[in-house]
Design an enzyme around this catalytic site. Structure first.
Site, PDB file in Angstrom:
ATOM      1  N   GLU A 245      -2.503   5.099  52.805  1.00 29.16           N
ATOM      2  CA  GLU A 245      -1.669   4.729  53.950  1.00 29.16           C
ATOM      3  C   GLU A 245      -2.628   4.326  55.052  1.00 29.16           C
ATOM      4  O   GLU A 245      -3.331   5.183  55.605  1.00 29.16           O
ATOM      5  CB  GLU A 245      -0.828   5.926  54.421  1.00 29.16           C
ATOM      6  CG  GLU A 245       0.125   6.482  53.377  1.00 29.16           C
ATOM      7  CD  GLU A 245       1.296   5.568  53.103  1.00 29.16           C
ATOM      8  OE1 GLU A 245       1.516   4.616  53.866  1.00 29.16           O
ATOM      9  OE2 GLU A 245       1.979   5.794  52.098  1.00 29.16           O
TER      10      GLU A 245
ATOM     11  N   CYS B  22       1.389   5.522  63.094  1.00 32.62           N
ATOM     12  CA  CYS B  22       1.098   4.393  62.191  1.00 32.62           C
ATOM     13  C   CYS B  22       2.271   3.438  62.114  1.00 32.62           C
ATOM     14  O   CYS B  22       2.106   2.260  61.828  1.00 32.62           O
ATOM     15  CB  CYS B  22       0.758   4.933  60.816  1.00 32.62           C
ATOM     16  SG  CYS B  22       2.020   6.056  60.215  1.00 32.62           S
TER      17      CYS B  22
HETATM   18  P1  NAP Z   1     -10.177   7.652  59.860  1.00 29.84           P
HETATM   19  O1  NAP Z   1     -11.303   7.622  60.803  1.00 29.84           O
HETATM   20  O2  NAP Z   1     -10.178   6.681  58.742  1.00 29.84           O
HETATM   21  O3  NAP Z   1     -10.067   9.140  59.334  1.00 29.84           O
HETATM   22  C1  NAP Z   1      -9.071   9.536  58.452  1.00 29.84           C
HETATM   23  C2  NAP Z   1      -9.576  10.692  57.615  1.00 29.84           C
HETATM   24  O4  NAP Z   1     -10.631  10.262  56.765  1.00 29.84           O
HETATM   25  C3  NAP Z   1     -10.140  11.847  58.434  1.00 29.84           C
HETATM   26  O5  NAP Z   1      -9.768  13.059  57.832  1.00 29.84           O
HETATM   27  C4  NAP Z   1     -11.637  11.624  58.326  1.00 29.84           C
HETATM   28  O6  NAP Z   1     -12.381  12.805  58.517  1.00 29.84           O
HETATM   29  C5  NAP Z   1     -11.749  11.140  56.908  1.00 29.84           C
HETATM   30  N1  NAP Z   1     -12.970  10.396  56.610  1.00 29.84           N
HETATM   31  C6  NAP Z   1     -13.781   9.726  57.460  1.00 29.84           C
HETATM   32  N2  NAP Z   1     -14.795   9.153  56.785  1.00 29.84           N
HETATM   33  C7  NAP Z   1     -14.634   9.486  55.474  1.00 29.84           C
HETATM   34  C8  NAP Z   1     -15.355   9.202  54.272  1.00 29.84           C
HETATM   35  N3  NAP Z   1     -16.455   8.457  54.283  1.00 29.84           N
HETATM   36  N4  NAP Z   1     -14.898   9.718  53.116  1.00 29.84           N
HETATM   37  C9  NAP Z   1     -13.775  10.463  53.074  1.00 29.84           C
HETATM   38  N5  NAP Z   1     -13.060  10.761  54.182  1.00 29.84           N
HETATM   39  C10 NAP Z   1     -13.467  10.271  55.363  1.00 29.84           C
HETATM   40  O7  NAP Z   1      -8.784   7.401  60.601  1.00 29.84           O
HETATM   41  P2  NAP Z   1      -8.248   8.099  61.933  1.00 29.84           P
HETATM   42  O8  NAP Z   1      -9.002   7.491  63.052  1.00 29.84           O
HETATM   43  O9  NAP Z   1      -8.210   9.575  61.803  1.00 29.84           O
HETATM   44  O10 NAP Z   1      -6.731   7.634  61.947  1.00 29.84           O
HETATM   45  C11 NAP Z   1      -6.274   6.516  62.621  1.00 29.84           C
HETATM   46  C12 NAP Z   1      -5.880   5.435  61.642  1.00 29.84           C
HETATM   47  O11 NAP Z   1      -5.011   5.975  60.647  1.00 29.84           O
HETATM   48  C13 NAP Z   1      -5.102   4.327  62.289  1.00 29.84           C
HETATM   49  O12 NAP Z   1      -5.664   3.100  61.894  1.00 29.84           O
HETATM   50  C14 NAP Z   1      -3.698   4.457  61.736  1.00 29.84           C
HETATM   51  O13 NAP Z   1      -3.020   3.245  61.575  1.00 29.84           O
HETATM   52  C15 NAP Z   1      -3.909   5.100  60.439  1.00 29.84           C
HETATM   53  N6  NAP Z   1      -2.738   5.888  60.079  1.00 29.84           N
HETATM   54  C16 NAP Z   1      -1.932   5.449  59.077  1.00 29.84           C
HETATM   55  C17 NAP Z   1      -0.817   6.183  58.724  1.00 29.84           C
HETATM   56  C18 NAP Z   1       0.090   5.747  57.605  1.00 29.84           C
HETATM   57  O14 NAP Z   1       0.912   6.536  57.170  1.00 29.84           O
HETATM   58  N7  NAP Z   1      -0.017   4.540  57.127  1.00 29.84           N
HETATM   59  C19 NAP Z   1      -0.520   7.371  59.384  1.00 29.84           C
HETATM   60  C20 NAP Z   1      -1.351   7.772  60.417  1.00 29.84           C
HETATM   61  C21 NAP Z   1      -2.469   7.026  60.744  1.00 29.84           C
HETATM   62  P3  NAP Z   1     -13.033  13.140  59.963  1.00 29.84           P
HETATM   63  O15 NAP Z   1     -11.914  13.254  60.909  1.00 29.84           O
HETATM   64  O16 NAP Z   1     -13.738  14.404  59.715  1.00 29.84           O
HETATM   65  O17 NAP Z   1     -13.929  11.979  60.270  1.00 29.84           O
END
Ligand code: NAP
Length: 520
Positions: A257, A294
């Site tokens: 997602e 999102c």
């Molecule tokens: P993110 O930076 O991609 O982080 C998401 C998760 O991935 C966090 O738990 C993060 O851990 C982890 N992560 C980071 N680097 C990783 C790696 N190399 N390997 C495995 N896991 C890793 O996203 P975010 O900033 O938290 O969220 C915002 C984004 O999420 C927005 O773009 C939004 O559109 C999207 N979103 C989508 C939905 C949906 O249902 N489609 C829902 C909510 C949000 P850490 O926090 O420890 O870095």
């Protein structure tokens, strides 16, 4: 020093070996708690979940596992006040926005608990009807679904620490698959507390639920062929997960997602009533959770002739939004999650402003009860493109997801033009349509269904009934094709598919009758 939150894995509470990352109150700037996942034995954790948690859950029927979800719901209900306090401190959300996360989680859990009851005392599910394989009807093929004998790893985004866990865990646990949750570091506290309460209550079998807070390092390396990974977050991190050997070489099933440029579309010849419905929903979507959803509306498409009227109607609603400290009763919109997120939103806003005019300026909102030097608060900003030609020429508006209280108004020439503009989002979680003519709404919905996980259609007759553009209901699919990640969550019992394996059984009708007794 703030408290270091413990991780729960391999059936026991374990602290990370590092100093930890501090979680900060985004309004007051005060440190809250620390999280750390350094030095944990992840191999032991995954093996324990698979062996202990998986086999205990699979011994239960869907009905029994549904009853466990109901028990989990009861435990969490008892902790509701504490969860609200954590959300206020860590996510900076006002009560109504906290409810979307916490009460949304309770509702989703309750829905899957009921679905478990409806599936009865079975341990596997039929998939469609049996089919004859030859002239003689004795030898038939029957597809069936059995729970995967692996673990479900959830890597979640920061914006839904409660719902984000339970909307995934409910169908996984109902399917008989143990869960390891790794929440986003910035808001891990609420997820950790909920898991702690459920573990302490002893309602789930050992190994059914684990939580790892802090760095994601090494988690994907643990995944084996029958495990699944469900990720919510940015497109960039999604790319890292998709290219990991667990997925590319070991065929670990993955659900993504990711970000999405969701749209709202006012149909041509819309009534004033329909325009007002659109304005209300756009203003709500921009401000709920400070636009950190999102599913939030990012692009608002209106007929060229209604551009000024729509701008005025949305801006009038935004102007009433009080922004600041969520502890103050007068405040309607709290903070962004942290300074880094605020800066990312400001950068994205600056990029959009190179193409768009400002119709309502968020900077004009004075903060209530919050120090602008400390608080990560930002008023809602409506941008606009003024002409249909500018809607075509713009690039960032269709490409850049500003994950905050920001949306852009785009005028269109005719419905074909509107559809082309919506599709420039390259696949979104949701689009909403506003109009009064059921036939026209149905036609447009059909045009946009293939590029959206959900089409939310609003006509005046459902004005007081609809569940909202951005609200994710457990009965409906959540996910979207293309840029939105290509994932599928929820959608009632459809969510269970991800946690089951489909097999075709070819046998005599007598054998098949053993597996699927008529009364089951
Ligand atoms: P993110 O930076 O991609 O982080 C998401 C998760 O991935 C966090 O738990 C993060 O851990 C982890 N992560 C980071 N680097 C990783 C790696 N190399 N390997 C495995 N896991 C890793 O996203 P975010 O900033 O938290 O969220 C915002 C984004 O999420 C927005 O773009 C939004 O559109 C999207 N979103 C989508 C939905 C949906 O249902 N489609 C829902 C909510 C949000 P850490 O926090 O420890 O870095």
């Amino acid at each position: 020093m703030t408290e270091l939150l413990s991780n729960f894995l391999a059936g026991r509470w374990q602290n990370g070996s590092g100093a930890g990352t501090e979680l900060i109150d985004p309004v007051l700037g005060t440190p809250l708690v620390r999280v750390d996942a350094g030095g944990l034995d992840l191999a032991e954790a995954f093996a324990f979940a698979r062996q202990e948690g998986g086999s205990a859950l699979r011994k239960l029927s869907y009905r029994q596992r549904g009853a466990l979800l109901a028990e989990v719901g009861k435990v969490l209900q008892a902790g509701r006040d504490a969860y609200y306090e954590i959300a206020t401190a860590n996510s900076g959300t006002v009560k109504n926005d906290t409810a979307v996360d916490i009460d949304g989680a309770f509702f989703t859990l309750g829905s899957y608990a009921k679905m478990g009851e409806s599936l009865g005392d079975r341990h596997h599910l039929p998939d469609g009807d049996s089919a004859r394989l030859g002239k003689d009807p004795l030898f038939q093929s029957q597809h069936m679904l059995t729970p995967t004998r692996g673990v479900a790893l959830f890597i979640n985004a920061f914006n839904f620490p409660a719902w984000g866990l339970w909307e995934k865990a409910a169908p996984a646990l109902l399917s008989g698959v143990p869960v390891i949750i790794k929440p986003a570091t910035a808001t891990a506290w609420l997820t950790q507390r909920m898991v702690q309460d459920v573990v302490n209550a002893g309602v789930l079998p050992a190994g059914a639920l684990s939580v790892i807070c802090g760095s994601s390092t090494g988690l994907l390396d643990q995944l084996q062929p029958f495990d699944v990974v469900s990720f919510t977050g940015s497109a960039e991190t999604a790319g890292v997960i998709r290219s990991h050997p667990a997925v590319t070489q070991r065929s670990v099933r993955v659900n993504i997602e990711a970000d999405s440029l969701n749209s709202a579309l006012l149909l041509p010849d819309a009534s004033t009533e329909a325009l007002e419905l659109l304005a209300k929903e756009v203003a709500r979507e921009m401000t709920v959770k400070s636009g950190q959803k999102c599913t939030a509306i990012r692009r608002v498409l209106v007929p060229q002739a209604l551009y000024a009227q729509a701008a005025e109607a949305i801006s009038a609603r935004l102007a009433k939004t009080t922004v600041g400290n969520p502890r103050n009763e007068a405040v309607r919109m709290g903070a962004l999650i942290n300074r880094a997120q605020l800066n990312t939103v400001l950068e994205g806003l600056a990029q959009l402003k190179t193409e768009a005019e400002v119709l309502h300026d968020g900077a004009a909102h004075a903060l209530v009860d919050a120090d602008p030097a400390l608080a990560c608060c930002l008023g809602p900003t409506l941008l606009g493109l003024r002409t249909a030609e500018a809607s075509d020429a713009s690039r960032h508006v269709h490409d850049t997801e500003v994950f905050g209280p920001v949306a852009t108004l785009l005028p269109y020439r005719d419905i074909e033009h509107a559809l082309a503009l919506v599709r420039r989002g390259q696949g979104s979680l949701v689009t909403s349509l506003y109009g009064s003519d059921p036939a026209a709404l149905a036609r447009v919905a059909l045009e946009l269904a293939d590029s959206h996980g959900r089409v939310h259609i609003i006509s005046p007759d459902v004005a007081a009934l609809h569940t909202g553009h951005g609200n994710v209901m457990p009965q409906s699919l959540h996910g979207g094709p293309g840029r939105a990640g290509g994932g599928e969550e929820l959608g009632g019992l459809r969510a269970l598919n991800f946690y089951h394996r489909r097999s075709a059984l070819q046998a005599s009708t007598a054998v098949l009758a053993q597996l699927f007794p008529v009364s089951a």
